[in-house]
Design a protein around this motif. Sequence first.
Motif, mmCIF file in Angstrom:
data_model
loop_
_atom_site.group_PDB
_atom_site.id
_atom_site.type_symbol
_atom_site.label_atom_id
_atom_site.label_comp_id
_atom_site.label_asym_id
_atom_site.label_seq_id
_atom_site.Cartn_x
_atom_site.Cartn_y
_atom_site.Cartn_z
ATOM 1 N N ASN A 127 0.822 -1.219 0.000
ATOM 2 C CA ASN A 127 0.000 0.000 0.000
ATOM 3 C C ASN A 127 0.851 1.263 0.000
ATOM 4 O O ASN A 127 0.581 2.214 0.726
ATOM 5 N N GLU A 128 1.896 1.260 -0.771
ATOM 6 C CA GLU A 128 2.763 2.431 -0.800
ATOM 7 C C GLU A 128 2.017 3.663 -1.310
ATOM 8 O O GLU A 128 1.124 3.574 -2.132
ATOM 9 N N ARG A 129 2.348 4.785 -0.748
ATOM 10 C CA ARG A 129 1.824 6.094 -1.146
ATOM 11 C C ARG A 129 0.348 6.296 -0.790
ATOM 12 O O ARG A 129 -0.321 7.152 -1.367
ATOM 13 N N VAL A 130 -0.152 5.520 0.168
ATOM 14 C CA VAL A 130 -1.517 5.748 0.640
ATOM 15 C C VAL A 130 -1.620 7.120 1.296
ATOM 16 O O VAL A 130 -2.578 7.863 1.081
ATOM 17 N N LYS A 131 -0.619 7.432 2.121
ATOM 18 C CA LYS A 131 -0.613 8.732 2.798
ATOM 19 C C LYS A 131 -0.665 9.870 1.788
ATOM 20 O O LYS A 131 -1.406 10.848 1.957
ATOM 21 N N GLU A 132 0.111 9.740 0.730
ATOM 22 C CA GLU A 132 0.141 10.778 -0.307
ATOM 23 C C GLU A 132 -1.222 10.920 -0.981
ATOM 24 O O GLU A 132 -1.683 12.036 -1.252
ATOM 25 N N ALA A 133 -1.887 9.793 -1.235
ATOM 26 C CA ALA A 133 -3.195 9.833 -1.887
ATOM 27 C C ALA A 133 -4.236 10.497 -0.991
ATOM 28 O O ALA A 133 -5.038 11.323 -1.449
ATOM 29 N N ILE A 134 -4.235 10.150 0.303
ATOM 30 C CA ILE A 134 -5.199 10.742 1.233
ATOM 31 C C ILE A 134 -4.964 12.244 1.370
ATOM 32 O O ILE A 134 -5.909 13.046 1.359
ATOM 33 N N SER A 135 -3.704 12.637 1.491
ATOM 34 C CA SER A 135 -3.378 14.063 1.623
ATOM 35 C C SER A 135 -3.762 14.833 0.371
ATOM 36 O O SER A 135 -4.266 15.961 0.443
ATOM 37 N N SER A 136 -3.531 14.216 -0.783
ATOM 38 C CA SER A 136 -3.832 14.889 -2.051
ATOM 39 C C SER A 136 -5.325 15.106 -2.235
ATOM 40 O O SER A 136 -5.767 16.184 -2.651
ATOM 41 N N ILE A 137 -6.118 14.101 -1.906
ATOM 42 C CA ILE A 137 -7.564 14.249 -2.124
ATOM 43 C C ILE A 137 -8.147 15.256 -1.143
ATOM 44 O O ILE A 137 -9.134 15.930 -1.446
ATOM 45 N N GLU A 138 -7.549 15.369 0.032
ATOM 46 C CA GLU A 138 -8.018 16.367 1.003
ATOM 47 C C GLU A 138 -7.834 17.775 0.444
ATOM 48 O O GLU A 138 -8.718 18.620 0.532
ATOM 49 N N LYS A 139 -6.689 18.024 -0.169
ATOM 50 C CA LYS A 139 -6.408 19.352 -0.709
ATOM 51 C C LYS A 139 -7.231 19.633 -1.959
ATOM 52 O O LYS A 139 -7.797 20.720 -2.132
ATOM 53 N N LEU A 140 -7.289 18.652 -2.859
ATOM 54 C CA LEU A 140 -7.996 18.854 -4.123
ATOM 55 C C LEU A 140 -9.506 19.016 -3.922
ATOM 56 O O LEU A 140 -10.169 19.726 -4.677
ATOM 57 N N SER A 141 -10.065 18.364 -2.898
ATOM 58 C CA SER A 141 -11.506 18.409 -2.651
ATOM 59 C C SER A 141 -11.901 19.444 -1.615
ATOM 60 O O SER A 141 -13.095 19.625 -1.357
ATOM 61 N N ASP A 142 -10.897 20.095 -1.001
ATOM 62 C CA ASP A 142 -11.183 21.013 0.109
ATOM 63 C C ASP A 142 -12.014 20.283 1.161
ATOM 64 O O ASP A 142 -12.965 20.824 1.728
#
Length: 689
Positions: free
Chosen positions: A381-396
Amino acid sequence: MAPKKKIENQEKKQIYTQLTKTFYTDLDSPNLLYAMLIRSPYSKGLIKEIKLENPPKDVFLFTAKDFNEQNYIETLDIQTEILASNEVNYKGQPIAIIAGPDFNQLKYLSSQIHIDIEKQSPQKDYPYAQRTIKNGKAHKPEEFQKLFTKKNFDIKGNWTCTLNAPSCKEPNGAFCCFEKNILTIYTPTQWPKHLQENLCRVFNLKQDDIAIKKTVSFSPHTNTIWINTVLAIQAALITIKTKRPVKLTLSRNEEIDFMIKKSPITIKIRTAVKKDGFIEANQILIELDSGYHNPFAAEILDRLVIAANNFYSIRNFEIIAKAYESNIPPVSFNIESIDSQALFAIENQIQKICKVTGFLPTEFRLKNYERKLSMPFSFSNERVKEAISSIEKLSDLNRKHVAYSLEDKNTNLSTSKISNIPMRGIGLACGFNGVGYYGSNIFACNQKMDTTLETDGSCTIHALPPSNSTFEIWKNTINQILDIDPKHIKLNSKFNSKNDLEIPESINSNLTIMNYLLKKCCLDIQSKRFRKPLPIFSSKGITAAQKKSWNKDKFSGVPFFVTSHAVICVEVEVNPYTYQISVKQIRVIINAGKIALPKIAETSVKLAIQHTLSELIEGETLECKKISISFMTSENEPIQIDGLISKILPAAFSSAVSQAISKEISTIPMKTDQIFKELSNNENSSNSK
């Protein structure tokens, strides 16, 4: 459907052929008999008599007695009667077959059959399969219960998910005939080896006496994998007895009730959450009514248990999973997407925890993903943290989550029409897609790929026909490694009796594994290319060392060949007048290795979103016009994305609706009037006070 096709003679010993453009219902032949199953009207009972008085000429009635002692098929060491012999165990169980030249006449005659069954009370459900797993230092029950103390949040959830996709495909069945004294069966089998072995045993035939011609198949439901064998053998009995061609086709209702119908899976979760936001303990109970004699019940439970905690690190947990046998038909699931039921439960539970504790959805997930604890299962599950952080920013997401939580919700009917402002909610869900489960009882990782560099310089792939896009990927792989023009790459999809497929098509066509094996074949051929004469043949499969990464006995290790993951954010609005739900926006971030054909992959994900949306509310089709899809850049091997959306979208949707109406939506699919009832119940409760 295509025009009727006359059956032509086929080569002897070619027991399996992929006929990509053939439907068995389109096939016809002179002297044809139609067949219809006679089913039990009771859920439980003893069969006394089944007979048809004075049947017309060319009309035949067959019962279990016509199979003698071989009235059963074997599936994963479980025996299932082809026709009920002494007793019936579920309503609709086949008890006889009627056959004749006029299908409309059969409909009438089926109602004239005398059926004498001594009705009995259905048996009490009991665990047909079960799995229990514990993890953490709290070994004793009393130690585990102490974790649910007043110093921790004690949060309970009860979640149910049952998504039944409507089918408009050809119903299951078979067309049987004799060709050059060979029993030939045209059927949408997904497991030719299973059908062949049972045919040989039931009718005491040799492999060379049987020709299995695979027609177009569709759904990967478990029942379509093994019950197709039952249907084909039922049709074969009539052909063997009458020496005439036979067509047995399920009705649309039979297809729904006995082939693709699912049963609700209820998952109860009790979570102890520390004040700092870490999950101290999870107690999970999974219960499934698997119906009568379900060969796949054990594997269904195992996949649910593995997915029950998602990829979060939880210090102490106890998971108890039980599949109950009952007097209903065997339920059906797509083994490759069964995880969605468990992911629906755990992701909704986390959303509920966030509401109770005040933690933000992304904050809480990252806390319990990042800490490293000793867990029985591990995923790539590499880069799960990155995916969660990214969707938080992109979706506000965080700002909207707080804002929608603070809104004055219209929580009852008397106040809901005061404001024209729609009720709004936003939901988040994460999940993984495990490809190639090493613990499968149907040889999920016994796949192999055969490739030949021919004497004329062309290349032949020996495999089931893939989709057009997948075949393009295969040709591109061969072109890059072997430098062969795509025009000179061929596909051979014929399998003879000495080289047939031992595993179901839905498993064997796992594209991620097949792509990986094709690359290994090409590299092997390239290493021999200028040292050995043509043709050069290469056959590759999953190695024993790879399979050992999962300990089936201890139920621990790396359960999948490879894992992809995704994060999804869904935003909804609920109309304060009509209570209708509109999906305003969906954003998805996917990590599935290197995407070979991005445009095709994006289209595939969008179609999956629209398909899943159509299943979330009974009798209603949701749509979303604002869909954003992002694929994380990667140089890793590509991983199939099929099934990812159906595993995470339902949880994100229900979480968003729950926030919008300030009521917990714990069951999917929703009813069309569910929101109205929820708000109405709240108003009645307020008035009673």
